[in-house]
Write a protein that holds these residues in place. Structure first.
Motif, mmCIF file in Angstrom:
data_model
loop_
_atom_site.group_PDB
_atom_site.id
_atom_site.type_symbol
_atom_site.label_atom_id
_atom_site.label_comp_id
_atom_site.label_asym_id
_atom_site.label_seq_id
_atom_site.Cartn_x
_atom_site.Cartn_y
_atom_site.Cartn_z
ATOM 1 N N PRO A 125 -10.128 -4.517 3.323
ATOM 2 C CA PRO A 125 -10.303 -3.219 3.983
ATOM 3 C C PRO A 125 -9.110 -2.319 3.712
ATOM 4 C CG PRO A 125 -9.619 -4.876 5.569
ATOM 5 C CD PRO A 125 -9.849 -5.601 4.273
ATOM 6 N N HIS A 126 -9.338 -1.028 3.835
ATOM 7 C CA HIS A 126 -8.230 -0.097 3.694
ATOM 8 C C HIS A 126 -7.249 -0.348 4.832
ATOM 9 C CE1 HIS A 126 -10.077 2.027 0.438
ATOM 10 N NE2 HIS A 126 -11.159 2.276 1.145
ATOM 11 N N PHE A 127 -5.993 -0.550 4.452
ATOM 12 C CA PHE A 127 -4.945 -0.791 5.438
ATOM 13 C C PHE A 127 -4.708 0.499 6.216
ATOM 14 C CE2 PHE A 127 -0.257 -2.026 6.079
ATOM 15 C CZ PHE A 127 -0.578 -2.904 7.103
ATOM 16 N N HIS A 128 -3.915 0.418 7.249
ATOM 17 C CA HIS A 128 -3.473 1.617 7.973
ATOM 18 C C HIS A 128 -3.013 2.654 6.943
ATOM 19 C CE1 HIS A 128 -0.915 4.124 10.528
ATOM 20 N NE2 HIS A 128 -1.465 3.550 11.585
ATOM 21 N N PRO A 129 -3.390 3.937 7.108
ATOM 22 C CA PRO A 129 -3.043 4.946 6.093
ATOM 23 C C PRO A 129 -1.571 4.969 5.702
ATOM 24 C CG PRO A 129 -4.599 5.858 7.647
ATOM 25 C CD PRO A 129 -4.231 4.493 8.183
ATOM 26 N N LEU A 130 -0.684 4.624 6.632
ATOM 27 C CA LEU A 130 0.735 4.580 6.283
ATOM 28 C C LEU A 130 1.078 3.328 5.472
ATOM 29 C CD1 LEU A 130 2.348 5.877 9.604
ATOM 30 C CD2 LEU A 130 2.308 7.062 7.406
ATOM 31 N N GLY A 131 0.147 2.355 5.456
ATOM 32 C CA GLY A 131 0.398 1.123 4.727
ATOM 33 C C GLY A 131 0.537 1.323 3.231
ATOM 34 N N LYS A 132 -0.033 2.416 2.703
ATOM 35 C CA LYS A 132 0.071 2.662 1.258
ATOM 36 C C LYS A 132 1.515 2.867 0.835
ATOM 37 C CE LYS A 132 -0.443 7.711 1.262
ATOM 38 N NZ LYS A 132 -1.199 8.856 0.753
ATOM 39 N N TYR A 133 2.376 3.219 1.782
ATOM 40 C CA TYR A 133 3.795 3.383 1.459
ATOM 41 C C TYR A 133 4.510 2.038 1.382
ATOM 42 C CZ TYR A 133 2.995 8.296 2.531
ATOM 43 O OH TYR A 133 2.509 9.583 2.532
ATOM 44 N N LEU A 134 3.821 0.965 1.798
ATOM 45 C CA LEU A 134 4.447 -0.349 1.822
ATOM 46 C C LEU A 134 3.819 -1.295 0.809
ATOM 47 C CD1 LEU A 134 6.411 -2.336 3.202
ATOM 48 C CD2 LEU A 134 4.589 -2.839 4.853
ATOM 49 N N ILE A 135 2.495 -1.446 0.841
ATOM 50 C CA ILE A 135 1.819 -2.445 0.015
ATOM 51 C C ILE A 135 0.810 -1.783 -0.909
ATOM 52 C CG2 ILE A 135 0.347 -4.482 0.002
ATOM 53 C CD1 ILE A 135 1.434 -5.205 2.732
ATOM 54 N N GLN A 136 1.055 -1.883 -2.205
ATOM 55 C CA GLN A 136 0.109 -1.439 -3.220
ATOM 56 C C GLN A 136 0.054 -2.541 -4.272
ATOM 57 O OE1 GLN A 136 -1.829 1.631 -3.484
ATOM 58 N NE2 GLN A 136 -1.393 1.486 -1.302
ATOM 59 N N GLY A 137 -0.175 -2.173 -5.506
ATOM 60 C CA GLY A 137 -0.167 -3.166 -6.571
ATOM 61 C C GLY A 137 -1.349 -4.109 -6.505
ATOM 62 N N LEU A 138 -1.161 -5.309 -7.061
ATOM 63 C CA LEU A 138 -2.240 -6.279 -7.236
ATOM 64 C C LEU A 138 -2.967 -6.584 -5.935
ATOM 65 C CD1 LEU A 138 -3.505 -8.214 -9.387
ATOM 66 C CD2 LEU A 138 -1.942 -9.964 -8.531
ATOM 67 N N VAL A 139 -2.226 -6.770 -4.851
ATOM 68 C CA VAL A 139 -2.830 -7.196 -3.594
ATOM 69 C C VAL A 139 -3.774 -6.150 -3.012
ATOM 70 C CG1 VAL A 139 -1.034 -6.319 -2.034
ATOM 71 C CG2 VAL A 139 -2.295 -8.387 -1.425
ATOM 72 N N ALA A 140 -3.556 -4.879 -3.357
ATOM 73 C CA ALA A 140 -4.378 -3.805 -2.794
ATOM 74 C C ALA A 140 -5.420 -3.280 -3.764
ATOM 75 C CB ALA A 140 -3.481 -2.655 -2.335
ATOM 76 N N SER A 141 -5.450 -3.820 -4.985
ATOM 77 C CA SER A 141 -6.378 -3.334 -6.009
ATOM 78 C C SER A 141 -7.732 -4.026 -5.880
ATOM 79 C CB SER A 141 -5.815 -3.582 -7.411
ATOM 80 O OG SER A 141 -4.561 -2.951 -7.552
ATOM 81 N N GLU A 142 -8.755 -3.370 -6.409
ATOM 82 C CA GLU A 142 -10.102 -3.928 -6.400
ATOM 83 C C GLU A 142 -10.746 -3.736 -7.777
ATOM 84 O OE1 GLU A 142 -11.278 -5.697 -4.083
ATOM 85 O OE2 GLU A 142 -10.163 -5.154 -2.283
ATOM 86 N N GLY A 143 -11.841 -4.485 -8.000
ATOM 87 C CA GLY A 143 -12.669 -4.292 -9.184
ATOM 88 C C GLY A 143 -11.928 -4.405 -10.502
#
Length: 514
Positions: A125-143
């Protein structure tokens, strides 16, 4: 008048569209999903507009964290109180409201395995909108994006590459143990909160293995990321109102400021490394060099930059190395020391094995693979204090899971911690520390069921799990060679979650120099 109406009409249309979207997302759609779930026999609280169960959830967490527990107490209600209460109230077929989204609690191990294997149907699921400032990259990618990132990053975690990182792990552990020895009294003992030392150990290890010669810069990056995590997790525990991330609050400004500082610091290291590569200098065997070489190779083979990672992608992956690499291993090590402090017989068995394999010599890679007792202990710690107690997924389209059919938008809550304590799988002593259950390997311990998920499962299983286990084995071997340890009378047992399960009040141990 006609001109005025013509001018105002677009505004009215826009307001009407916004109002309809708000009504749909905050009331009509949640009620429709609730009706669908209840029709299939699932139970939960009635939907409360906007907040769902959020207020109660935050209140329960604050209450749980306000006081410690006894060492013999069940940690599950303290770590995931809302899940525990919901199951107790409504049974195993239940759901929780995460704002306007119903999250169905999945307790069946085969359903959890199915969900984690079919990662395209069940996405993060989309993390808290402020979470994009903390966790991106492989763990947050899809498809396709995830597949591309995973392919390019994989070489950095091949076993032969990880072997080359062992000297960096050893150096970091040596520095930590030297500090412990400096604290020892003439009688050979001292009381120490080992938690900050273990955090420094794992952050230094990831600094050296990710950035090689630039590890001092890595240390600075980690300090910034640590504050970033604290700020974001504090924000996550506060209810998010759509658009509030744009408000110039002190926290929002600080999160964005840290995001820029971390990105700039990582970018500087990457630029230096790229310049060195262009100049023909031999690359270090660190994660960054391997990642850059793998990325360049992919672009050259395909003849198109779009098949590789952009510089911003590389920055996000480096940031993820830091965040995930430090969090998981430090959590595993601290609970291993706490549990071995409680169970001295297992501490003795582990030390005997380490001394039999290495004596007082520096641990080597081949020897680490022969540490059967240490591996059993680490697996049991991962079972009892699994790094991520709950994993969430979102249904992408109407999908059947077990006997239920979930429409798009329903979230699935996978309480891994509960599965790790399930008496039907682990026996009546499931809440007890018993590494012997892993004496014949994970498959026999789980009776062949998919019920042990410390690093996830399926195609998206944690890419750094081998990295984490090698580092943990080496650190534990060296600690056992140099010290015995027991819980201090001042130790306070208070597991709580900040991304991973951590000791809220530190881990105060009494160390004895050997």
């Amino acid at each position: 008048m006609e001109n005025f109406m013509l001018a105002i009409s677009p505004c009215l249309i826009a307001l009407t569209v916004c109002a309809w979207r708000g009504l749909n997302s905050l009331w009509l759609r949640p009620k429709k999903l609730e009706k669908c779930l209840r029709a299939q026999g699932l139970s939960g609280n009635s939907y409360t507009p906007v907040y769902g169960d959020f207020k109660e959830m935050v209140s329960m967490i604050e209450e749980a964290y306000s006081k410690p527990i006894n060492l013999s107490d069940d940690l599950v209600p303290r770590v995931i109180p809302m899940v525990t209460k919901t199951i107790k109230k409504y049974g195993s077929n239940s759901f929780i409201w995460l704002g306007p989204y119903p999250a169905v609690i999945i307790l069946d191990s085969e359903s959890i395995r199915e969900i984690m294997v079919n990662y395209n149907l069940f996405q993060k699921p989309h993390f808290h909108p402020l979470g994009k400032y903390l966790i991106q990259g492989l763990v947050a990618s899809e498809g396709k994006k995830w597949a591309k990132h995973r392919k390019i990053i994989n070489p950095a975690f091949h076993l032969e590459k990880l072997k080359l990182m062992l000297p960096a792990f050893h150096l970091c552990a040596t520095e930590m143990l030297s500090k412990w020895e400096e604290s020892v009294s003439p009688e050979g003992t001292c009381e120490l909160d080992v938690w900050p030392h273990l955090q420094t150990l794992t952050s230094d290890a990831i600094s050296r293995t990710a950035f090689g010669g630039n590890y001092e810069e890595g240390r600075k990056i980690f300090k910034l990321q640590k504050e970033q995590a604290e700020q974001v997790m504090t924000a996550v525990k506060s209810f998010y109102f759509p658009g509030s991330r744009f408000l110039p609050t002190e926290r929002n400004r600080r999160i964005k400021e840290l995001h820029k500082k971390v990105g700039a610091a990582v970018r500087e290291v990457i630029d230096e490394r790229l310049e060195a590569m262009k100049a023909g200098e031999s690359s270090d065997n660190d994660l960054l060099s391997i990642l850059l070489e793998s990325n360049l190779k992919e672009i050259e083979q395909k003849g198109d930059k779009s098949f590789g990672l952009s510089i911003n992608d590389v920055i996000e992956e480096c940031k993820l190395f830091y965040f995930a690499g430090q969090e998981t291993t430090s959590s595993l090590l601290v609970w291993t020391l706490v549990l071995l402090s409680r169970h001295q017989e297992w501490q003795s068995r582990a030390r005997e094995e380490v001394l039999q394999v290495f004596g007082r010599d520096e641990p080597n890679f081949n020897g680490l693979n022969h540490l059967k007792v240490v591996t059993m202990i680490l697996n049991e710690v991962l079972r009892l204090y699994t790094p991520l107690p709950v994993i969430d997924r979102t249904v992408q389209g109407e999908t059947k899971v077990g006997k239920y059919t979930f429409p798009s938008g329903v979230r699935l809550m996978l309480p891994i911690l509960l599965l790790h304590y399930d008496v039907k799988i682990w026996g009546d002593d499931s809440e007890k520390f018993n590494p012997d259950r892993f004496s014949e390997g994970v498959s026999n311990a789980t009776k062949g069921q998919a019920s042990f998920f410390p690093f996830g499962w399926g195609p998206r299983i944690c890419i750094g799990q081998t990295f984490a286990m090698i580092e943990a084995k080496l650190a534990m071997a060296m600690i056992l060679q140099h010290f015995s340890f027991e819980l201090s009378p001042s130790y306070t047992h208070a597991p709580y979650t900040i991304v991973t399960i951590q000791p809220q009040h530190g881990a105060h141990l009494i160390l004895h120099k050997l």
